[in-house]
Design a protein around this motif. Structure first.
Motif, PDB file in Angstrom:
ATOM      1  N   ASP A  75      25.108  34.382   3.358  1.00  0.00           N
ATOM      2  CA  ASP A  75      26.365  34.876   3.014  1.00  0.00           C
ATOM      3  C   ASP A  75      26.997  35.144   4.145  1.00  0.00           C
ATOM      4  O   ASP A  75      28.381  35.596   4.797  1.00  0.00           O
ATOM      5  N   ASP A  76      26.851  34.826   5.189  1.00  0.00           N
ATOM      6  CA  ASP A  76      26.679  35.013   6.961  1.00  0.00           C
ATOM      7  C   ASP A  76      27.859  34.437   7.374  1.00  0.00           C
ATOM      8  O   ASP A  76      29.109  33.959   7.371  1.00  0.00           O
ATOM      9  N   PHE A  77      27.420  32.771   6.659  1.00  0.00           N
ATOM     10  CA  PHE A  77      27.683  31.352   6.756  1.00  0.00           C
ATOM     11  C   PHE A  77      29.138  31.768   6.197  1.00  0.00           C
ATOM     12  O   PHE A  77      30.346  30.979   6.854  1.00  0.00           O
ATOM     13  N   ALA A  78      29.369  32.703   4.951  1.00  0.00           N
ATOM     14  CA  ALA A  78      30.404  32.234   4.274  1.00  0.00           C
ATOM     15  C   ALA A  78      30.972  32.868   4.585  1.00  0.00           C
ATOM     16  O   ALA A  78      32.583  32.144   4.701  1.00  0.00           O
ATOM     17  N   GLU A  79      31.051  34.091   5.457  1.00  0.00           N
ATOM     18  CA  GLU A  79      31.842  35.029   6.040  1.00  0.00           C
ATOM     19  C   GLU A  79      32.801  34.573   6.969  1.00  0.00           C
ATOM     20  O   GLU A  79      33.944  34.514   7.193  1.00  0.00           O
ATOM     21  N   ALA A  80      31.329  33.894   7.937  1.00  0.00           N
ATOM     22  CA  ALA A  80      32.344  33.152   9.047  1.00  0.00           C
ATOM     23  C   ALA A  80      32.894  31.853   9.086  1.00  0.00           C
ATOM     24  O   ALA A  80      34.249  31.972   9.260  1.00  0.00           O
ATOM     25  N   LEU A  81      33.254  30.580   7.910  1.00  0.00           N
ATOM     26  CA  LEU A  81      33.896  30.049   7.741  1.00  0.00           C
ATOM     27  C   LEU A  81      34.874  30.216   6.911  1.00  0.00           C
ATOM     28  O   LEU A  81      36.170  29.650   7.012  1.00  0.00           O
ATOM     29  N   GLN A  82      35.268  31.962   6.191  1.00  0.00           N
ATOM     30  CA  GLN A  82      36.495  31.602   5.574  1.00  0.00           C
ATOM     31  C   GLN A  82      37.693  32.109   6.861  1.00  0.00           C
ATOM     32  O   GLN A  82      38.461  32.344   6.256  1.00  0.00           O
ATOM     33  N   THR A  83      36.902  32.649   7.780  1.00  0.00           N
ATOM     34  CA  THR A  83      38.305  32.687   8.901  1.00  0.00           C
ATOM     35  C   THR A  83      38.769  31.338   9.507  1.00  0.00           C
ATOM     36  O   THR A  83      40.515  31.422   9.259  1.00  0.00           O
ATOM     37  N   ALA A  84      38.747  30.203   8.805  1.00  0.00           N
ATOM     38  CA  ALA A  84      39.281  28.847   9.054  1.00  0.00           C
ATOM     39  C   ALA A  84      40.267  29.453   7.384  1.00  0.00           C
ATOM     40  O   ALA A  84      40.212  29.555   6.623  1.00  0.00           O
ATOM     41  N   ASP A  85      41.445  27.991   7.566  1.00  0.00           N
ATOM     42  CA  ASP A  85      42.075  28.307   6.856  1.00  0.00           C
ATOM     43  C   ASP A  85      42.118  27.207   5.780  1.00  0.00           C
ATOM     44  O   ASP A  85      41.579  27.585   4.356  1.00  0.00           O
ATOM     45  N   VAL A  86      40.818  26.192   5.914  1.00  0.00           N
ATOM     46  CA  VAL A  86      40.701  24.956   5.318  1.00  0.00           C
ATOM     47  C   VAL A  86      39.114  24.667   5.551  1.00  0.00           C
ATOM     48  O   VAL A  86      38.704  24.820   7.146  1.00  0.00           O
ATOM     49  N   VAL A  87      38.106  24.381   4.523  1.00  0.00           N
ATOM     50  CA  VAL A  87      36.705  24.767   4.913  1.00  0.00           C
ATOM     51  C   VAL A  87      36.046  23.581   3.629  1.00  0.00           C
ATOM     52  O   VAL A  87      36.484  23.378   3.090  1.00  0.00           O
ATOM     53  N   ALA A  88      35.412  22.260   4.683  1.00  0.00           N
ATOM     54  CA  ALA A  88      34.873  21.711   4.390  1.00  0.00           C
ATOM     55  C   ALA A  88      33.582  21.818   4.555  1.00  0.00           C
ATOM     56  O   ALA A  88      33.157  21.790   6.075  1.00  0.00           O
ATOM     57  N   LEU A  89      32.277  21.200   3.648  1.00  0.00           N
ATOM     58  CA  LEU A  89      31.120  21.325   3.877  1.00  0.00           C
ATOM     59  C   LEU A  89      30.399  19.894   3.784  1.00  0.00           C
ATOM     60  O   LEU A  89      30.755  19.063   2.781  1.00  0.00           O
ATOM     61  N   THR A  90      29.568  19.595   4.581  1.00  0.00           N
ATOM     62  CA  THR A  90      28.413  18.196   4.377  1.00  0.00           C
ATOM     63  C   THR A  90      27.807  18.937   3.550  1.00  0.00           C
ATOM     64  O   THR A  90      27.130  19.906   3.432  1.00  0.00           O
ATOM     65  N   ASP A  91      26.623  17.520   3.349  1.00  0.00           N
ATOM     66  CA  ASP A  91      25.107  17.825   3.153  1.00  0.00           C
ATOM     67  C   ASP A  91      24.403  19.239   4.319  1.00  0.00           C
ATOM     68  O   ASP A  91      24.780  18.639   5.236  1.00  0.00           O
ATOM     69  N   ILE A  92      23.142  19.630   3.693  1.00  0.00           N
ATOM     70  CA  ILE A  92      22.674  20.151   4.783  1.00  0.00           C
ATOM     71  C   ILE A  92      21.689  19.351   5.330  1.00  0.00           C
ATOM     72  O   ILE A  92      21.214  18.316   4.926  1.00  0.00           O
ATOM     73  N   MET A  93      21.482  18.943   6.957  1.00  0.00           N
ATOM     74  CA  MET A  93      20.690  18.488   7.490  1.00  0.00           C
ATOM     75  C   MET A  93      19.624  19.489   7.266  1.00  0.00           C
ATOM     76  O   MET A  93      19.676  20.326   7.973  1.00  0.00           O
ATOM     77  N   GLY A  94      18.335  18.863   6.838  1.00  0.00           N
ATOM     78  CA  GLY A  94      16.898  19.256   6.972  1.00  0.00           C
ATOM     79  C   GLY A  94      16.262  19.562   7.825  1.00  0.00           C
ATOM     80  O   GLY A  94      15.696  20.572   8.802  1.00  0.00           O
ATOM     81  N   GLY A  95      16.770  18.755   9.339  1.00  0.00           N
ATOM     82  CA  GLY A  95      16.282  18.480  10.126  1.00  0.00           C
ATOM     83  C   GLY A  95      14.360  18.783  10.505  1.00  0.00           C
ATOM     84  O   GLY A  95      14.167  17.960   9.587  1.00  0.00           O
ATOM     85  N   ARG A  96      13.604  19.297  10.768  1.00  0.00           N
ATOM     86  CA  ARG A  96      12.141  19.596  10.724  1.00  0.00           C
ATOM     87  C   ARG A  96      11.902  19.693   9.863  1.00  0.00           C
ATOM     88  O   ARG A  96      10.635  20.384   9.156  1.00  0.00           O
ATOM     89  N   GLU A  97      12.658  20.143   8.401  1.00  0.00           N
ATOM     90  CA  GLU A  97      12.199  21.237   7.628  1.00  0.00           C
ATOM     91  C   GLU A  97      12.424  20.106   5.656  1.00  0.00           C
ATOM     92  O   GLU A  97      13.586  19.440   5.815  1.00  0.00           O
TER      93      GLU A  97
END
Length: 474
Positions: free
Chosen positions: A372-394
């Motif tokens: 929810d925090d990510f969604a709120e922060a990203l809405q500051t932009a005019d246009v949002v595009a997302l890649t797949d999640i990079m899992g890293g160590r998980e």
């Protein structure tokens, strides 16, 4: 003091081109240690390591550790790694990267260790630039490349050492800070800390290790909580909102030239005006922290002014890759909601037509916990595009997907659509090529395209810049 490095003739570093290993390699090489290393991919950093005369093997194999009497690895290196497994089997001394950094921090009488959920690299770089501009022959281990020091690590002759202090799995508790800096404390790495109270308790332990002073964010409630029990050392606050802070900023102005000016107050007295060439109110706080630390090691305000004016940002911190036909392409390491919000607020304060944010979520646990925090922060932009999640160590054991985040962001184009097709036929981005094509198609003169994340999304930023340039040439 007996050090685990005493008598070591040959140190082998697994993953020597990594952001944590490379600066340590620079420092140890300058101190006269013989190093060797290995890594999996050719990079500009690996080329820089070889240019120092350090032999590097591409690909990790057991025989690469031959002749080493100390093998260094990072937390990202699994026990099954061929070189780490060979070291375990051979009985050669081994050391995790954070332990090595802790040993290095013991060599200096003015070790400034900079901690916080966000801003560590920027403040470390700002402080290093201030010191370097003032003629201080500093040593440093920072997470971003700084042109003035020739990389992200440096070994100087003075007693001043600047390093990032990362809280991940409590690695910063291995350091020996003389001056401990706490920039902020937000929920992160909660797969390890579990609760905010435990996270704050670790920062308290970090502050307790300081031999001289603790510099902390007086505007941040969590930072204040972490230091409230600290005694026996000088406590110094920086901030904007809290009038009691020893270091404060007032009269903040953002100019059309993308610079920021503000008045610096020290103990209530105005010292003068400082200009930053990096945008955003968050960087005003970062500059205050750097100035407070510089003052602790003996520099004056004029020297801080000069150094900050020479600071053009660290790599992957609002790093502008291109300006093609009026379209600006930038990259930023922001990977926590608070960082993303600060970066996008700074971008929106600039005279861009639109801000197009391309975010690569990092780790499933963080994405799930802070969705929810990510969604709120990203809405500051005019246009949002997302890649797949990079899992890293998980591993994705909880079934967390980018589509779940996209659904919380109105108008998010994670499911991009060909403009000739109805919305119902929208398709998912398959890879960076698809995202690059879609973003370049919608971008117009006056727009900012900024990639956000700590994974490999910076490659996408360069790909977008190259594609836009090719389009112009055609």
């Amino acid at each position: 003091m007996i050090s685990k490095l005493d008598g070591k003739q040959h140190i082998h570093m697994i993953g020597i081109g990594g952001s944590g290993m490379y600066p340590l390699a620079q420092v140890l090489h300058a101190k006269g240690f013989f190093l060797s290393g290995s890594d999996n991919n050719e990079t500009d950093t690996l080329a820089a390591v070889r240019a120092m005369g350090i032999p590097v093997q591409l690909g990790q194999r057991a025989e690469n550790i031959n002749g080493a009497d100390l093998v260094v690895y990072s937390a990202a290196i699994a026990k099954t790694n061929p070189e780490r497994a060979a070291a375990e089997a051979s009985g050669v001394d081994m050391m995790e990267r954070s332990e090595l950094l802790g040993i290095v921090s013991e060599w200096y009488h003015d070790a400034v260790c900079i901690a916080g959920t966000h801003g560590k690299t920027t403040v470390s770089s700002m402080l290093a630039q201030i010191l370097f501009s003032a003629g201080i022959d500093l040593s440093a281990v920072i997470g971003g490349k700084l042109p003035s020091i020739g990389g992200s690590g440096r070994a100087g002759s003075s007693d001043v050492f600047v390093c990032e202090a990362c809280e991940y799995v409590d690695t910063f508790l291995r350091l020996s800070p003389d001056i401990a800096v706490i920039l902020n404390i937000d929920e992160d790495h909660m797969e390890y800390f579990k609760t905010l109270d435990r996270l704050k308790a670790s920062f308290t332990k970090f502050a307790e290790k300081a031999s001289k002073a603790v510099i902390y964010n007086g505007d941040d409630a969590n930072s204040r909580d972490a230091v409230q029990s600290i005694s026996g050392k000088t406590l110094i606050r920086f901030g904007i909102e809290n009038a009691d802070c020893e270091w404060r900023a007032a009269n903040i102005e953002h100019t059309a030239e993308q610079t920021t000016t503000f008045t610096v107050l020290h103990n209530g007295a105005a010292l003068g005006t400082t200009t930053l060439l990096v945008p955003g109110v968050h960087n005003v706080l970062n500059a205050l922290a750097a100035m407070a630390a510089a003052h602790c090691v003996g520099l004056n305000f004029a020297q801080c002014q000069t150094g900050l004016l020479a600071f053009h940002g660290a790599k992957r911190r609002f790093d502008i890759h291109a300006n093609t036909n009026g379209i600006t392409v930038a990259d930023d390491y922001a990977h926590h909601p608070a960082e993303i919000a600060a970066t996008l607020r700074a971008a929106k304060a600039m005279p861009y037509r639109r801000v197009i944010a391309v975010h690569q979520p990092f780790t499933y646990s963080r994405t799930k916990r802070l969705m929810d925090d990510f969604a709120e922060a990203l809405q500051t932009a005019d246009v949002v595009a997302l890649t797949d999640i990079m899992g890293g160590r998980e591993e994705n054991t909880d079934g967390v997907f980018t589509s779940q985040l996209a659904a919380k962001i109105p108008g998010c184009v994670w499911f991009p659509q060909d403009e000739s097709l109805p919305q119902s036929d929208a398709r998912k981005y398959k890879n960076f090529d698809d995202i690059c094509a879609a973003v370049c198609r919608i971008a117009q003169p006056g727009d900012l395209i900024i990639t956000l994340g700590c994974g490999d999304v910076n490659k996408l930023s360069k790909q977008i810049a190259d594609t836009l340039q090719t389009r112009i040439q055609q």
